[in-house]
Design a protein around this motif. Structure first.
Motif, PDB file in Angstrom:
ATOM      1  N   ARG A   1       0.865  -1.172   0.000  1.00 50.81           N
ATOM      2  CA  ARG A   1       0.000   0.000   0.000  1.00 50.81           C
ATOM      3  C   ARG A   1       0.902   1.223   0.000  1.00 50.81           C
ATOM      4  O   ARG A   1       1.640   1.475   0.940  1.00 50.81           O
ATOM      5  CB  ARG A   1      -0.939  -0.012   1.204  1.00 50.81           C
ATOM      6  CG  ARG A   1      -1.901  -1.199   1.159  1.00 50.81           C
ATOM      7  CD  ARG A   1      -2.879  -1.232   2.321  1.00 50.81           C
ATOM      8  NE  ARG A   1      -3.752  -2.392   2.187  1.00 50.81           N
ATOM      9  CZ  ARG A   1      -4.896  -2.416   1.513  1.00 50.81           C
ATOM     10  NH1 ARG A   1      -5.312  -1.298   0.929  1.00 50.81           N
ATOM     11  NH2 ARG A   1      -5.617  -3.511   1.421  1.00 50.81           N
ATOM     12  N   ARG A   2       0.822   1.961  -1.093  1.00 48.23           N
ATOM     13  CA  ARG A   2       1.725   3.081  -1.296  1.00 48.23           C
ATOM     14  C   ARG A   2       0.934   4.301  -1.769  1.00 48.23           C
ATOM     15  O   ARG A   2      -0.169   4.187  -2.283  1.00 48.23           O
ATOM     16  CB  ARG A   2       2.780   2.742  -2.360  1.00 48.23           C
ATOM     17  CG  ARG A   2       3.649   1.543  -2.034  1.00 48.23           C
ATOM     18  CD  ARG A   2       4.663   1.887  -0.949  1.00 48.23           C
ATOM     19  NE  ARG A   2       5.662   0.838  -0.801  1.00 48.23           N
ATOM     20  CZ  ARG A   2       5.564  -0.194   0.028  1.00 48.23           C
ATOM     21  NH1 ARG A   2       4.466  -0.322   0.778  1.00 48.23           N
ATOM     22  NH2 ARG A   2       6.520  -1.104   0.115  1.00 48.23           N
ATOM     23  N   SER A   3       1.533   5.465  -1.604  1.00 47.74           N
ATOM     24  CA  SER A   3       0.960   6.680  -2.171  1.00 47.74           C
ATOM     25  C   SER A   3       2.024   7.359  -3.017  1.00 47.74           C
ATOM     26  O   SER A   3       3.235   7.169  -2.807  1.00 47.74           O
ATOM     27  CB  SER A   3       0.466   7.628  -1.076  1.00 47.74           C
ATOM     28  OG  SER A   3       1.539   8.068  -0.272  1.00 47.74           O
ATOM     29  N   ALA A   4       1.561   8.146  -3.989  1.00 43.62           N
ATOM     30  CA  ALA A   4       2.477   8.825  -4.896  1.00 43.62           C
ATOM     31  C   ALA A   4       1.873  10.163  -5.284  1.00 43.62           C
ATOM     32  O   ALA A   4       0.677  10.248  -5.582  1.00 43.62           O
ATOM     33  CB  ALA A   4       2.728   7.973  -6.135  1.00 43.62           C
ATOM     34  N   ALA A   5       2.703  11.196  -5.299  1.00 41.16           N
ATOM     35  CA  ALA A   5       2.230  12.540  -5.616  1.00 41.16           C
ATOM     36  C   ALA A   5       2.542  12.954  -7.041  1.00 41.16           C
ATOM     37  O   ALA A   5       2.063  13.994  -7.496  1.00 41.16           O
ATOM     38  CB  ALA A   5       2.849  13.545  -4.643  1.00 41.16           C
ATOM     39  N   THR A   6       3.350  12.151  -7.753  1.00 40.93           N
ATOM     40  CA  THR A   6       3.725  12.508  -9.120  1.00 40.93           C
ATOM     41  C   THR A   6       3.619  11.279 -10.015  1.00 40.93           C
ATOM     42  O   THR A   6       3.632  10.132  -9.544  1.00 40.93           O
ATOM     43  CB  THR A   6       5.168  13.032  -9.192  1.00 40.93           C
ATOM     44  OG1 THR A   6       6.076  11.964  -8.875  1.00 40.93           O
ATOM     45  CG2 THR A   6       5.379  14.194  -8.224  1.00 40.93           C
ATOM     46  N   LEU A   7       3.539  11.537 -11.313  1.00 43.13           N
ATOM     47  CA  LEU A   7       3.545  10.440 -12.283  1.00 43.13           C
ATOM     48  C   LEU A   7       4.817   9.622 -12.150  1.00 43.13           C
ATOM     49  O   LEU A   7       4.776   8.381 -12.198  1.00 43.13           O
ATOM     50  CB  LEU A   7       3.420  11.011 -13.696  1.00 43.13           C
ATOM     51  CG  LEU A   7       3.642  10.032 -14.851  1.00 43.13           C
ATOM     52  CD1 LEU A   7       2.641   8.883 -14.814  1.00 43.13           C
ATOM     53  CD2 LEU A   7       3.573  10.773 -16.188  1.00 43.13           C
TER      54      LEU A   7
END
Length: 390
Positions: free
Chosen positions: A58-64
């Protein structure tokens, strides 16, 4: 975690366009809590929880760029992935929208069709993947699935991509199966820019489903201001033994064509709201079959048709839509155009029974409830709300 439910009683609300039905029954709106591993009932052909299964990263990402890295890492590890996108690219979307808005002479200020196509390419990923947009996020890049399986894309706001000359689709499914596209907002600009490549290209599609793709569900999406909404097959030879696709509870507004353009296979389209079709809608070609059930059509040109396919049209079965006969065309502001090889559903008669046994259970609500209340539950920021009507 147990599912959380919240039931609203809403005042009757006329959704989009006319005629409104203020006397329609009040619906129940189900608002989902956190997505559970058992959340696989898509209301259509897809049966997948994506990456939301035991052992998932389970991860989050703010950019492509961060998203690309997280997908690559999960693929290398052979792990399912739930990836939450938190970025906001509203400024880029607004700029490209403005640059592609035509003036009275069909000139656009600064078209971006030769610009690079920004995409999250998901290739040969079959471990289970969920892409989930955080509320308030937005993307100016596309998501392409190539030979991948068990993927869910939800709550993504994707708008006005650059790079149409490079096939810049918002969502593309190529040779992929068991895919669920749910509660997204997809939009561009529904106009043409003079001098665009190949004579009809301003933006590429919102959702293209091509090649050997099977068991796809497209549900609760808000698709608006788009010239090319979607293909089901890219050419007369792209039949792939027959794709199985369900489109349900989608809102289409101010769109030009391809809802979808179907080549072969089987589509089930139920409880969608089509409001503002400026050229043509469900285009059933290449001996495809469409079951078109309990939808609402209004303010539309050629909403159910076969065109550009002389001698090889598909067939449609019409059930329970708000339009029942030729007399309804004037009531709901529906118009028709013809030409060689064209076949229109202008009398709202079926051309052949849908031959495929559906592999899922579903409830087809009355089109009057769809008209009055669907718009409050489609798209992003709705916590995956679904429509329940009395």
């Amino acid at each position: 975690m147990p599912r959380l439910a919240l039931v609203f009683v809403l005042a009757c609300w006329g959704a989009i366009g006319s005629p409104a039905h203020s006397e329609a029954p009040l619906p129940e709106i189900f608002v989902a809590g956190p997505v559970e591993a058992a959340d696989t009932h898509s209301g259509g052909f897809a049966t997948t929880a994506g990456g939301n299964i035991p052992g998932a990263r389970r991860r989050s990402a703010a950019t492509l760029e961060d998203m690309i890295q997280e997908v690559a890492a999960a693929k290398a590890a052979g792990k399912p992935l739930v990836l939450t996108y938190t970025g906001n690219e509203d400024a880029q979307i607004a700029r490209i929208t403005q640059d592609h808005t035509a003036d009275a002479y069909q000139n656009c200020p600064r078209p971006h069709w030769h610009a690079p196509y920004r995409e999250l390419q998901i290739k040969e990923f079959s471990h289970g993947l969920t892409i989930l947009g955080a509320n308030g996020s937005s993307a100016n890049f596309g998501i392409t699935l190539i030979r991948s399986d068990n993927v869910v894309v939800r709550n993504m706001k994707i708008g006005a991509l650059a790079g149409a000359a490079h096939d810049a689709d918002m969502l593309r499914i190529d040779s992929s199966s068991n895919i669920w596209i749910d509660h997204n907002e997809l939009f561009a600009v529904n106009n043409e820019c003079k001098g665009s490549p190949d004579g009809d290209l301003t933006f590429e599609s919102a959702i293209d489903i091509k090649k050997d793709s099977h068991r796809i569900t497209v549900s609760y999406n808000d698709i608006h201001d788009s010239k090319k909404v979607g293909l089901d097959g890219s050419s007369s030879s792209d039949i792939a033994g027959g794709r199985e696709i369900t489109y349900h509870h989608n809102l289409y507004r101010n769109v030009h064509a391809r809802l979808p353009m179907q080549r072969g296979g089987w589509t089930h389209l139920y409880n969608n709201l089509y409001s503002g079709i400026t050229d043509s809608g469900i285009n059933v070609r290449q001996a495809g079959y469409a079951l078109i059930e309990n939808n609402w059509f209004e303010n539309a040109k050629n909403p159910v048709t076969c065109r550009y396919d002389a001698g090889n049209c598909g067939w449609w079965e019409l059930r329970g839509n708000n339009t029942q006969s030729a007399a309804d065309n004037a009531t709901y502001n529906i118009t028709w155009t013809g030409g060689p090889g064209y076949l229109n559903a202008d009398t709202w008669d079926s051309t052949r029974a849908f031959p495929l046994t559906l592999t899922y259970t579903y409830t087809a609500h009355a089109p009057e409830c769809v008209k009055a209340h669907l718009a409050v539950v489609v798209g992003v920021g709705k916590n995956l709300a679904t429509l329940r009507c009395p």
